[in-house]
Structure formats: C-alpha cells, structure tokens
Design a protein around this motif. Structure first.
Motif, mmCIF file in Angstrom:
data_model
loop_
_atom_site.group_PDB
_atom_site.id
_atom_site.type_symbol
_atom_site.label_atom_id
_atom_site.label_comp_id
_atom_site.label_asym_id
_atom_site.label_seq_id
_atom_site.Cartn_x
_atom_site.Cartn_y
_atom_site.Cartn_z
ATOM 1 N N GLN A 4 2.691 -8.680 -14.030
ATOM 2 C CA GLN A 4 2.659 -10.624 -12.402
ATOM 3 C C GLN A 4 2.072 -7.954 -11.400
ATOM 4 O O GLN A 4 2.742 -7.194 -11.770
ATOM 5 N N LYS A 5 1.536 -8.578 -11.100
ATOM 6 C CA LYS A 5 0.760 -8.322 -10.091
ATOM 7 C C LYS A 5 1.556 -7.766 -8.985
ATOM 8 O O LYS A 5 2.042 -8.672 -8.180
ATOM 9 N N LYS A 6 1.671 -6.721 -7.911
ATOM 10 C CA LYS A 6 2.378 -6.250 -7.183
ATOM 11 C C LYS A 6 1.759 -6.039 -6.214
ATOM 12 O O LYS A 6 0.314 -6.138 -5.567
ATOM 13 N N GLN A 7 2.015 -6.888 -5.381
ATOM 14 C CA GLN A 7 1.002 -6.552 -3.900
ATOM 15 C C GLN A 7 1.201 -6.545 -3.155
ATOM 16 O O GLN A 7 2.875 -5.646 -2.905
ATOM 17 N N ARG A 8 0.299 -5.647 -2.463
ATOM 18 C CA ARG A 8 0.131 -4.597 -0.911
ATOM 19 C C ARG A 8 1.130 -4.599 -0.036
ATOM 20 O O ARG A 8 -0.016 -6.028 0.555
ATOM 21 N N THR A 9 1.444 -4.161 0.023
ATOM 22 C CA THR A 9 1.919 -4.148 2.294
ATOM 23 C C THR A 9 0.717 -4.135 2.851
ATOM 24 O O THR A 9 0.090 -2.953 2.821
ATOM 25 N N PRO A 10 0.642 -4.930 3.917
ATOM 26 C CA PRO A 10 -0.584 -4.002 4.997
ATOM 27 C C PRO A 10 -0.280 -3.023 5.281
ATOM 28 O O PRO A 10 0.751 -2.255 6.172
ATOM 29 N N ILE A 11 -1.098 -2.279 5.434
ATOM 30 C CA ILE A 11 -1.905 -1.441 5.935
ATOM 31 C C ILE A 11 -1.712 -1.103 7.996
ATOM 32 O O ILE A 11 -3.069 -1.807 7.602
ATOM 33 N N ASP A 12 -0.921 -0.300 8.557
ATOM 34 C CA ASP A 12 -0.485 -0.908 9.807
ATOM 35 C C ASP A 12 -1.389 0.107 9.957
ATOM 36 O O ASP A 12 -1.487 1.677 10.627
ATOM 37 N N PRO A 13 -3.448 -0.463 11.144
ATOM 38 C CA PRO A 13 -4.041 0.546 11.624
ATOM 39 C C PRO A 13 -4.183 1.073 12.590
ATOM 40 O O PRO A 13 -4.538 2.212 12.623
ATOM 41 N N THR A 14 -3.079 0.760 13.043
ATOM 42 C CA THR A 14 -2.600 2.507 14.915
ATOM 43 C C THR A 14 -2.219 3.005 14.018
ATOM 44 O O THR A 14 -2.660 4.483 14.161
ATOM 45 N N SER A 15 -0.597 2.848 12.650
ATOM 46 C CA SER A 15 -0.110 4.523 11.844
ATOM 47 C C SER A 15 -1.040 5.388 11.289
ATOM 48 O O SER A 15 -1.171 6.489 11.068
ATOM 49 N N LEU A 16 -2.689 4.650 10.673
ATOM 50 C CA LEU A 16 -3.084 5.134 10.227
ATOM 51 C C LEU A 16 -4.120 6.180 10.787
ATOM 52 O O LEU A 16 -4.789 7.478 10.024
ATOM 53 N N THR A 17 -4.196 5.114 11.976
ATOM 54 C CA THR A 17 -5.312 6.325 13.005
ATOM 55 C C THR A 17 -4.942 7.297 13.671
ATOM 56 O O THR A 17 -5.398 8.878 13.819
ATOM 57 N N ARG A 18 -3.538 7.524 13.689
ATOM 58 C CA ARG A 18 -2.588 8.785 13.925
ATOM 59 C C ARG A 18 -2.917 9.992 12.780
ATOM 60 O O ARG A 18 -3.286 10.553 13.617
ATOM 61 N N LYS A 19 -1.928 9.118 11.499
ATOM 62 C CA LYS A 19 -2.027 10.732 10.879
ATOM 63 C C LYS A 19 -3.367 10.832 10.597
ATOM 64 O O LYS A 19 -3.401 11.983 10.288
ATOM 65 N N LEU A 20 -4.541 9.584 10.626
ATOM 66 C CA LEU A 20 -6.252 10.551 10.316
ATOM 67 C C LEU A 20 -6.715 11.748 11.672
ATOM 68 O O LEU A 20 -7.157 12.359 11.214
ATOM 69 N N ASP A 21 -6.184 11.212 12.906
ATOM 70 C CA ASP A 21 -6.375 12.430 13.755
ATOM 71 C C ASP A 21 -5.403 13.806 13.550
ATOM 72 O O ASP A 21 -6.062 14.332 14.151
ATOM 73 N N VAL A 22 -4.424 13.456 13.148
ATOM 74 C CA VAL A 22 -3.320 14.712 12.787
ATOM 75 C C VAL A 22 -4.249 15.159 12.017
ATOM 76 O O VAL A 22 -4.311 16.322 11.586
ATOM 77 N N ALA A 23 -4.985 14.937 10.970
ATOM 78 C CA ALA A 23 -5.399 15.158 9.768
ATOM 79 C C ALA A 23 -6.355 16.338 10.521
ATOM 80 O O ALA A 23 -7.044 17.284 9.792
ATOM 81 N N ARG A 24 -7.321 15.087 11.166
ATOM 82 C CA ARG A 24 -8.226 16.024 11.347
ATOM 83 C C ARG A 24 -8.410 16.886 12.199
ATOM 84 O O ARG A 24 -9.181 18.203 11.910
ATOM 85 N N LYS A 25 -7.514 17.351 13.528
ATOM 86 C CA LYS A 25 -7.065 18.343 13.812
ATOM 87 C C LYS A 25 -6.850 19.505 13.328
ATOM 88 O O LYS A 25 -7.182 20.500 13.385
#
Length: 130
Positions: A4-25
């Motif tokens: 059985q294929k594992k269902q992927r949990t949807p990614i929260d764009p707001t938390s991903l955007t925060r992570k991306l901002d911290v990583a870019r800094k």
C-alpha cells in the motif's frame, strides 16, 4: 500481497515559507562570513591577493543565481562547498594550522546544509502551491 502506498500529508505553505526565510537568512550570513573570512585571512593576515581571488571566485560564480533565488544556484553552491569542506577538514587536522581553518569548516558546513535545505524547501513550496 500488494504494497500500500503511504499517503503524503499535505505540506503547510506558511510553515514552509517560515523555514525558507530562516534558511535564506542563514545562507546569506554564512556566505558573507566566508567572503569576509577569505578577505581577512588573505589580505590582512598571511595570504596574498592571488589566493583571495582563487578562494572567492567559485563563490562569486553562483552569486547572480543566489540573488534571484534560483534553486539550481543553491545546488551548485552545495557542489562548490564540498571543496571548501574537504580543504577545511584536512587543514583542521594539521596541528600547525590556525583558527581560520576551523572557521572555514564550520561556515562551509552550515552553509552547505542550509543551501541544501533551501533548495529542497523551494521545490516543496512550489509543489504545494500547484
């Protein structure tokens, strides 16, 4: 038995955007730190202008892509950083080397991980938006 294929949990764009901002800094902090380290090391301590150009040129090759936040620029930066990490680790193991090699290794490793995660999170954010 069928797998059985594992269902992927949807990614929260707001938390991903925060992570991306911290990583870019963090990317810009370490990138600037490496350029500053090479300038101080080669122009003021015990290097030369030729070594400074040789050390900074590969980093400056990806600068236009980093300014435009292209995913491929972050990937190429990771490849380039492998050279700095290898050289830094080899020099840290020599007892006669100074603090610069430890700083080079630390900044390169942190920049490598943050650039790799920035590239990954950019792709995930693009996929989440589509």
């Amino acid at each position: 038995m069928a797998k059985q294929k594992k269902q992927r949990t949807p990614i929260d764009p707001t938390s991903l955007t925060r992570k991306l901002d911290v990583a870019r800094k963090l990317n810009w902090f370490c990138y600037g730190g490496l350029l500053l380290l090479f300038a101080v090391w080669n122009l003021f301590l015990d290097g030369s202008l030729k070594w400074w150009i040789l050390q900074t040129f590969p980093l400056l090759l990806v600068l236009p892509g980093l300014l435009k936040q292209h995913q491929r620029a972050y990937l190429w930066l990771c490849f380039i950083l492998l050279l700095y990490i290898t050289a830094g680790i080899v020099d840290v193991m020599m007892p006669t080397r100074g603090w610069q090699h430890g700083a080079l290794t630390a900044l390169s490793l942190i920049l490598f991980v943050s650039a790799m995660m920035t590239s990954r999170w950019q792709v995930q954010l693009q996929n989440a938006r589509t």
